[in-house]
Scaffold this motif. Sequence first.
Motif, PDB file in Angstrom:
ATOM      1  N   GLN A 241       4.312 -10.585  10.379  1.00 16.89           N
ATOM      2  CA  GLN A 241       5.318 -11.023   9.512  1.00 16.89           C
ATOM      3  C   GLN A 241       6.744  -9.852   9.895  1.00 16.89           C
ATOM      4  OE1 GLN A 241       3.568  -9.927   5.706  1.00 16.89           O
ATOM      5  NE2 GLN A 241       3.502 -12.150   5.164  1.00 16.89           N
ATOM      6  N   LYS A 242       6.401  -9.250  10.926  1.00 22.71           N
ATOM      7  CA  LYS A 242       7.450  -8.234  11.232  1.00 22.71           C
ATOM      8  C   LYS A 242       8.709  -8.935  11.835  1.00 22.71           C
ATOM      9  CE  LYS A 242       4.506  -4.402  13.146  1.00 22.71           C
ATOM     10  NZ  LYS A 242       4.016  -3.739  14.098  1.00 22.71           N
ATOM     11  N   GLY A 243       9.849  -8.361  11.281  1.00 20.91           N
ATOM     12  CA  GLY A 243      11.169  -8.870  11.452  1.00 20.91           C
ATOM     13  C   GLY A 243      11.461 -10.171  10.834  1.00 20.91           C
TER      14      GLY A 243
ATOM     15  N   PHE B 204      11.050  -9.928   7.360  1.00 26.63           N
ATOM     16  CA  PHE B 204      11.255  -9.513   5.883  1.00 26.63           C
ATOM     17  C   PHE B 204      12.232  -8.118   5.835  1.00 26.63           C
ATOM     18  CE2 PHE B 204       7.752 -12.038   5.531  1.00 26.63           C
ATOM     19  CZ  PHE B 204       7.799 -12.468   4.185  1.00 26.63           C
ATOM     20  N   LYS B 205      12.995  -7.722   4.837  1.00 30.89           N
ATOM     21  CA  LYS B 205      13.694  -6.291   4.998  1.00 30.89           C
ATOM     22  C   LYS B 205      12.898  -5.314   5.180  1.00 30.89           C
ATOM     23  CE  LYS B 205      17.337  -4.029   2.666  1.00 30.89           C
ATOM     24  NZ  LYS B 205      18.456  -4.085   1.638  1.00 30.89           N
ATOM     25  N   SER B 206      11.650  -5.563   4.394  1.00 33.16           N
ATOM     26  CA  SER B 206      10.434  -4.527   4.926  1.00 33.16           C
ATOM     27  C   SER B 206       9.041  -4.889   4.503  1.00 33.16           C
ATOM     28  CB  SER B 206      10.658  -3.067   4.113  1.00 33.16           C
ATOM     29  OG  SER B 206      10.614  -3.271   2.710  1.00 33.16           O
ATOM     30  N   VAL B 207       8.084  -4.612   5.247  1.00 36.52           N
ATOM     31  CA  VAL B 207       6.686  -4.951   4.779  1.00 36.52           C
ATOM     32  C   VAL B 207       5.614  -3.543   4.778  1.00 36.52           C
ATOM     33  CG1 VAL B 207       4.754  -6.353   5.366  1.00 36.52           C
ATOM     34  CG2 VAL B 207       6.897  -7.201   5.902  1.00 36.52           C
ATOM     35  N   SER B 208       5.225  -3.606   3.791  1.00 36.40           N
ATOM     36  CA  SER B 208       4.501  -2.357   3.505  1.00 36.40           C
ATOM     37  C   SER B 208       3.122  -2.695   2.852  1.00 36.40           C
ATOM     38  CB  SER B 208       5.076  -1.383   2.759  1.00 36.40           C
ATOM     39  OG  SER B 208       5.636  -1.553   1.306  1.00 36.40           O
ATOM     40  N   VAL B 209       2.150  -1.595   3.113  1.00 34.57           N
ATOM     41  CA  VAL B 209       0.671  -2.055   2.521  1.00 34.57           C
ATOM     42  C   VAL B 209       0.305  -0.784   1.450  1.00 34.57           C
ATOM     43  CG1 VAL B 209      -1.599  -2.192   3.025  1.00 34.57           C
ATOM     44  CG2 VAL B 209      -0.172  -3.051   4.485  1.00 34.57           C
ATOM     45  N   VAL B 210      -0.160  -1.350   0.332  1.00 32.31           N
ATOM     46  CA  VAL B 210      -0.838  -0.355  -0.628  1.00 32.31           C
ATOM     47  C   VAL B 210      -2.209  -0.651  -0.427  1.00 32.31           C
ATOM     48  CG1 VAL B 210      -0.739   0.942  -2.764  1.00 32.31           C
ATOM     49  CG2 VAL B 210       1.525  -0.101  -1.867  1.00 32.31           C
ATOM     50  N   THR B 211      -2.899   0.566  -0.592  1.00 29.48           N
ATOM     51  CA  THR B 211      -4.394   0.531  -0.289  1.00 29.48           C
ATOM     52  C   THR B 211      -4.927   1.758  -0.942  1.00 29.48           C
ATOM     53  OG1 THR B 211      -6.279  -0.168   0.933  1.00 29.48           O
ATOM     54  CG2 THR B 211      -4.509   1.595   1.802  1.00 29.48           C
ATOM     55  N   LEU B 212      -6.370   1.710  -0.966  1.00 29.42           N
ATOM     56  CA  LEU B 212      -7.098   3.172  -1.611  1.00 29.42           C
ATOM     57  C   LEU B 212      -7.041   4.353  -0.379  1.00 29.42           C
ATOM     58  CD1 LEU B 212      -9.811   1.187  -3.612  1.00 29.42           C
ATOM     59  CD2 LEU B 212      -7.702   1.815  -4.410  1.00 29.42           C
TER      60      LEU B 212
ATOM     61  N   LEU C 236      -8.392   9.703   3.001  1.00 28.64           N
ATOM     62  CA  LEU C 236      -7.393   9.540   3.885  1.00 28.64           C
ATOM     63  C   LEU C 236      -5.899  10.005   3.720  1.00 28.64           C
ATOM     64  CD1 LEU C 236      -8.526   6.012   4.690  1.00 28.64           C
ATOM     65  CD2 LEU C 236      -8.687   7.984   6.392  1.00 28.64           C
ATOM     66  N   PRO C 237      -5.015  10.235   4.577  1.00 26.86           N
ATOM     67  CA  PRO C 237      -3.690  10.668   4.140  1.00 26.86           C
ATOM     68  C   PRO C 237      -3.018   9.735   3.139  1.00 26.86           C
ATOM     69  CG  PRO C 237      -4.094  10.712   6.596  1.00 26.86           C
ATOM     70  CD  PRO C 237      -5.174  10.055   5.906  1.00 26.86           C
ATOM     71  N   ALA C 238      -2.327  10.511   2.193  1.00 28.99           N
ATOM     72  CA  ALA C 238      -1.317   9.775   1.329  1.00 28.99           C
ATOM     73  C   ALA C 238      -0.736   8.603   1.631  1.00 28.99           C
ATOM     74  CB  ALA C 238      -0.655  10.550   0.425  1.00 28.99           C
ATOM     75  N   SER C 239      -0.159   8.783   3.054  1.00 33.03           N
ATOM     76  CA  SER C 239       0.786   7.780   3.667  1.00 33.03           C
ATOM     77  C   SER C 239       0.591   7.861   5.193  1.00 33.03           C
ATOM     78  CB  SER C 239       2.055   8.131   3.325  1.00 33.03           C
ATOM     79  OG  SER C 239       2.776   9.311   3.672  1.00 33.03           O
ATOM     80  N   GLU C 240       1.039   6.950   5.880  1.00 29.50           N
ATOM     81  CA  GLU C 240       0.599   6.737   7.305  1.00 29.50           C
ATOM     82  C   GLU C 240       1.243   5.314   7.617  1.00 29.50           C
ATOM     83  OE1 GLU C 240      -2.987   6.816  10.382  1.00 29.50           O
ATOM     84  OE2 GLU C 240      -3.518   6.624   8.299  1.00 29.50           O
ATOM     85  N   VAL C 241       1.817   5.552   9.084  1.00 29.73           N
ATOM     86  CA  VAL C 241       2.230   4.282   9.514  1.00 29.73           C
ATOM     87  C   VAL C 241       1.649   3.743  10.651  1.00 29.73           C
ATOM     88  CG1 VAL C 241       4.208   3.373  11.268  1.00 29.73           C
ATOM     89  CG2 VAL C 241       4.894   5.240   9.427  1.00 29.73           C
ATOM     90  N   ILE C 242       0.865   2.604  10.297  1.00 31.26           N
ATOM     91  CA  ILE C 242      -0.119   2.006  11.237  1.00 31.26           C
ATOM     92  C   ILE C 242       0.520   0.658  12.045  1.00 31.26           C
ATOM     93  CG2 ILE C 242      -2.364   0.957  11.561  1.00 31.26           C
ATOM     94  CD1 ILE C 242      -3.206   2.624   9.221  1.00 31.26           C
ATOM     95  N   ASP C 243       0.535   0.652  13.472  1.00 29.73           N
ATOM     96  CA  ASP C 243       1.163  -0.335  13.986  1.00 29.73           C
ATOM     97  C   ASP C 243       2.479  -0.900  13.433  1.00 29.73           C
ATOM     98  OD1 ASP C 243      -1.406  -0.692  15.291  1.00 29.73           O
ATOM     99  OD2 ASP C 243      -1.843  -2.177  13.766  1.00 29.73           O
ATOM    100  N   GLY C 244       3.289   0.287  13.106  1.00 30.04           N
ATOM    101  CA  GLY C 244       4.393  -0.124  12.523  1.00 30.04           C
ATOM    102  C   GLY C 244       4.812  -0.193  11.217  1.00 30.04           C
ATOM    103  N   THR C 245       3.865  -0.499  10.616  1.00 29.83           N
ATOM    104  CA  THR C 245       3.550  -0.714   9.029  1.00 29.83           C
ATOM    105  C   THR C 245       3.397   0.329   8.376  1.00 29.83           C
ATOM    106  OG1 THR C 245       3.076  -2.994   9.688  1.00 29.83           O
ATOM    107  CG2 THR C 245       2.715  -2.236   7.288  1.00 29.83           C
ATOM    108  N   SER C 246       4.264   0.961   7.234  1.00 29.56           N
ATOM    109  CA  SER C 246       4.196   1.794   6.400  1.00 29.56           C
ATOM    110  C   SER C 246       2.747   1.461   5.480  1.00 29.56           C
ATOM    111  CB  SER C 246       5.215   2.113   5.580  1.00 29.56           C
ATOM    112  OG  SER C 246       6.402   2.846   6.130  1.00 29.56           O
TER     113      SER C 246
END
Length: 375
Positions: free
Chosen positions: A33-35, A37-45, A56-66
């Motif tokens: 989905q990269k490019g 949408f205006k933005s794509v992010s993931v919320v998880t546990l 795990l850290p409260a936030s992280e960028v993985i493969d360019g996705t927040s």
Amino acid sequence: MDLTKCHLVHVVRQYAPGVGGLEDFVRNLTEAQKGRFKSVSVVTLDRVFSDWENQLPASEVIDGTSVYRLPFHGSRRYPIAPRILKAIGSADLVHVHAIDFFYDFLSLSRLWHRKPLVATTHGGFFHTDKYRLLKKVWFKSLTRLSAAGYRRIACCSQSDLALFQEIAPLKATLIENGVDLQKFAEASSQDPRKHIVTIGRFSNNKRLGRLLDAVKVLVERDPDWKLDVIGVASDWSVQTVLDEVSSRGLTDHVSVLAGLENAEIKTRLSRSSLFASASDYEGFGLVLIEALSAGLLPVVHPNEAYKSLAAEHQMVRLADYASAQDAADAFEETLAKLQQEPSLRENAMASAQIHGWDRCRDLYDQMYRDALSVT
């Protein structure tokens, strides 16, 4: 709404660095989905279930996705994380993966957050027969009630579609999972070998004991047979799997390999010709498609997902692992067929191509547009 102006948020209980079909699916979908949408992010546990003690850290960028992670309490089966409401604050569309707390809570709180919701079933929660009556009651009550809050529900298999059409007939639609066909592409042995591989969590529904029983029969007939068990601890620890192997006298014939990187798995696949799964339940059967893309011939238990895939891919052999003798016969017959028809390896790789990510991504784009057009 123009998707290029949309803030899309995926909500999923487990994500990278966790390893599994659900984690891989969402990770690959965000990559596709990269490019778009205006933005794509993931919320998880904030914890991986197989590594419960490591926060795990409260936030992280993985493969360019927040990626944003939330603390939770409760069980792994129904982890409770009410902070999800704050985490989706900037979303124009929320895509919930799997049927769990997030699915229920975000629907029941929709008058509060007012975000458009879509969901993907990923098999629901019928992974085993355990508590089956309770699960059916839950599905017919709370899951049905929660479905009212979703504008569209993507079902990743025919069996899921039949199930969810019972509670959301106007919203349920079939979108089979996309699969990363390059991850293990052409990895299998180019020459037929008496070597089997199975890949997946060491969980109860995978029924590794039944697979080991079948391999024991094979080895008794011909000691050249080998099996690689590749995965991560879940209901069974690595030591439990090793103990099961040892109790059957298979230590010299079965390798148990936990936590391998994809490159390491690909190396192991180069020694194998057959893929095995005794699983009594799969949400879609993603690993079977990955096996086909590698050129492995599958010998799998006829659960609903595998029966559906066998109807699409003629080289998939269904075998009832309740009988170790029958499963062993299926392995021998499948290898003999491959020896007679080496082109089956190439046919398997070609057949996997219909599950590529471009088609899956486009179907989700259309589902999002449909959901956002609902007034």
